[in-house]
Write a protein that holds these residues in place. Sequence first.
Motif, short mmCIF file in Angstrom:
data_model
loop_
_atom_site.label_atom_id
_atom_site.label_comp_id
_atom_site.label_asym_id
_atom_site.label_seq_id
_atom_site.Cartn_x
_atom_site.Cartn_y
_atom_site.Cartn_z
N ALA A 152 0.83 -1.21 0.00
CA ALA A 152 0.00 0.00 0.00
C ALA A 152 0.86 1.26 0.00
O ALA A 152 0.56 2.24 -0.69
N LEU A 153 1.95 1.25 0.76
CA LEU A 153 2.86 2.39 0.75
C LEU A 153 3.48 2.57 -0.63
O LEU A 153 3.63 3.70 -1.12
N GLU A 154 3.82 1.47 -1.28
CA GLU A 154 4.37 1.55 -2.63
C GLU A 154 3.36 2.11 -3.62
O GLU A 154 3.73 2.77 -4.60
N GLN A 155 2.07 1.87 -3.37
CA GLN A 155 1.01 2.37 -4.25
C GLN A 155 0.68 3.84 -3.98
O GLN A 155 -0.07 4.45 -4.74
N GLY A 156 1.20 4.38 -2.88
CA GLY A 156 0.98 5.80 -2.60
C GLY A 156 0.34 6.13 -1.28
O GLY A 156 0.14 7.32 -0.98
N ALA A 157 -0.02 5.13 -0.47
CA ALA A 157 -0.51 5.43 0.88
C ALA A 157 0.58 6.20 1.63
O ALA A 157 1.77 5.96 1.43
N SER A 158 0.16 7.11 2.48
CA SER A 158 1.13 8.02 3.08
C SER A 158 1.16 8.00 4.60
O SER A 158 1.96 8.71 5.21
N GLY A 159 0.28 7.22 5.24
CA GLY A 159 0.26 7.23 6.69
C GLY A 159 -0.57 6.10 7.26
O GLY A 159 -1.06 5.22 6.53
N PHE A 160 -0.74 6.13 8.58
CA PHE A 160 -1.46 5.10 9.32
C PHE A 160 -2.38 5.79 10.32
O PHE A 160 -1.97 6.74 10.99
N THR A 161 -3.60 5.30 10.41
CA THR A 161 -4.60 5.92 11.27
C THR A 161 -4.52 5.33 12.68
O THR A 161 -4.50 4.12 12.85
N HIS A 162 -4.51 6.22 13.68
CA HIS A 162 -4.32 5.89 15.10
C HIS A 162 -3.46 4.62 15.25
O HIS A 162 -3.94 3.55 15.58
N LEU A 163 -2.17 4.82 14.99
CA LEU A 163 -1.18 3.74 15.02
C LEU A 163 -1.36 2.88 16.27
O LEU A 163 -1.56 3.39 17.37
N PHE A 164 -1.27 1.57 16.07
CA PHE A 164 -1.43 0.50 17.06
C PHE A 164 -2.89 0.12 17.28
O PHE A 164 -3.18 -1.04 17.56
N ASN A 165 -3.80 1.07 17.15
CA ASN A 165 -5.20 0.79 17.43
C ASN A 165 -5.93 0.37 16.17
O ASN A 165 -5.77 0.98 15.11
N ALA A 166 -6.76 -0.70 16.28
CA ALA A 166 -7.59 -1.19 15.17
C ALA A 166 -6.75 -1.57 13.96
O ALA A 166 -7.08 -1.24 12.82
N MET A 167 -5.66 -2.28 14.21
CA MET A 167 -4.85 -2.81 13.11
C MET A 167 -4.08 -4.03 13.60
O MET A 167 -3.89 -4.23 14.82
N SER A 168 -3.65 -4.88 12.65
CA SER A 168 -2.91 -6.08 13.02
C SER A 168 -1.60 -5.70 13.70
O SER A 168 -0.85 -4.84 13.22
N GLY A 169 -1.33 -6.34 14.83
CA GLY A 169 -0.22 -5.95 15.67
C GLY A 169 1.11 -6.55 15.27
O GLY A 169 1.22 -7.35 14.34
N LEU A 170 2.12 -6.17 16.00
CA LEU A 170 3.49 -6.60 15.73
C LEU A 170 3.79 -7.92 16.43
O LEU A 170 3.61 -8.05 17.63
N HIS A 171 4.22 -8.90 15.66
CA HIS A 171 4.76 -10.15 16.18
C HIS A 171 6.04 -10.42 15.41
O HIS A 171 6.13 -10.10 14.21
N HIS A 172 7.01 -11.03 16.06
CA HIS A 172 8.32 -11.13 15.40
C HIS A 172 8.31 -12.04 14.17
O HIS A 172 9.21 -11.94 13.33
N ARG A 173 7.33 -12.91 14.02
CA ARG A 173 7.23 -13.70 12.80
C ARG A 173 6.11 -13.22 11.88
O ARG A 173 6.05 -13.63 10.72
N GLU A 174 5.22 -12.41 12.39
CA GLU A 174 4.15 -11.79 11.60
C GLU A 174 4.08 -10.32 11.97
O GLU A 174 3.33 -9.93 12.88
N PRO A 175 4.88 -9.48 11.32
CA PRO A 175 5.01 -8.08 11.76
C PRO A 175 3.73 -7.26 11.68
O PRO A 175 3.60 -6.24 12.37
N GLY A 176 2.79 -7.70 10.83
CA GLY A 176 1.50 -7.03 10.78
C GLY A 176 1.58 -5.60 10.27
O GLY A 176 2.63 -5.11 9.81
N MET A 177 0.45 -4.89 10.32
CA MET A 177 0.39 -3.51 9.86
C MET A 177 1.22 -2.60 10.74
O MET A 177 1.84 -1.64 10.25
#
Length: 373
Positions: A199-224
């Motif tokens: 999505a960033l490569e397509q032109g997305a420029s940011g993330f809405t309320h980072l950490f909230n309501a998005m797939s979280g960080l895991h060391h094998r599945e880094p998520g959004m």
Amino acid sequence: MTQHRVLQGRILTESGWMDGELKLAADGRIESIDARLASGRAVERYLLPGFIDLHVHGGGGVDIMEGGRAAERVARLHARFGTTSLLATTMTAPPIDIEQVLRALGSSCRERQPGGARILGVHLEGPYINPGKLGAQPDDACRAVMEQVDWYRSLAPVSLITLAPEIAGHMDIIRQLAEQGVKVQLGHTLGSYEDGVQALEQGASGFTHLFNAMSGLHHREPGMVGAALAHAEYAELIPDLLHVHPGAIRAALRSIPRLYCVTDSTAAAGMPDGEYKLGSHSVTKCMGGVRLADGTLAGSTLTMDQALRNLVSIGLPLADASHRLSLYPADYLGLADRGRLAAGAWADIVAMDADLNLQQVYVEGEQIGLVDA
């Protein structure tokens, strides 16, 4: 408007702090900034750029989705807490409701009402989100099609759109919107790290309320979250210290150069505990937060002056905290004459005492009445 008013204090300029005076011109802009205070004189207040909030759902008991003059009432409430410009933010809703609200916002964005913040445009938060990651959004999510997006944009100046990139067809929508100059943020998403990077490569420029309501960080599945921490230049974050732990805020600060802060405020902002509306939801304000009946955080009661104090309380220098509430959101939207104190910029100014309590607010040179102590 009185001509050539002068404010004195420790001024946060584009080149750093200056003990001096700031002169306001008759046209609502800054005429000049000069180092006029005698060396060693005690500075009793700070002069900072007015706050710019790119995610505002409500305030003062009023919700943007009510339509009519609701946005202007919300803008007046937040101006009293130092917000000098904002994006009126919608909720996921049926198309007819979104159309009605956007028609009203089109009118509110054309002219600033006295006593209120400038409504710069609209943040369309949904309906183009993942129904499996609604957060506090109503269950009216749908897939974006360009014809509908264009129709919404014809009704009001839509500056920013939040969507979930993993939904079929959304990568192409992101590309088309970016080509047209619309900011796209990734949010309310179950997308993978790879979805975020694409999505960033397509032109997305940011993330809405980072950490909230998005797939979280895991060391094998880094998520959004992982995509944001690894690749983002900009992302928004809610610094009420409820939505995001200070440790996570620090991790984001080290990773995202221009992390900026928003309130995600609801009708409950500036109001006592009780029941309020958030789109079609009923929410409860209590214990400093706003929640759905099941306990889900549903926006915030945050105001931008408190956001500044919160950032400083977790260790940010005042200038850095100010940039994340003013300069970076202005730069994100490409606004060269807001978010900074400089000759020729709009006279959007907050004056604060040594404890960072508001003393004065100016919106385009107009002094705004503050909330009674």
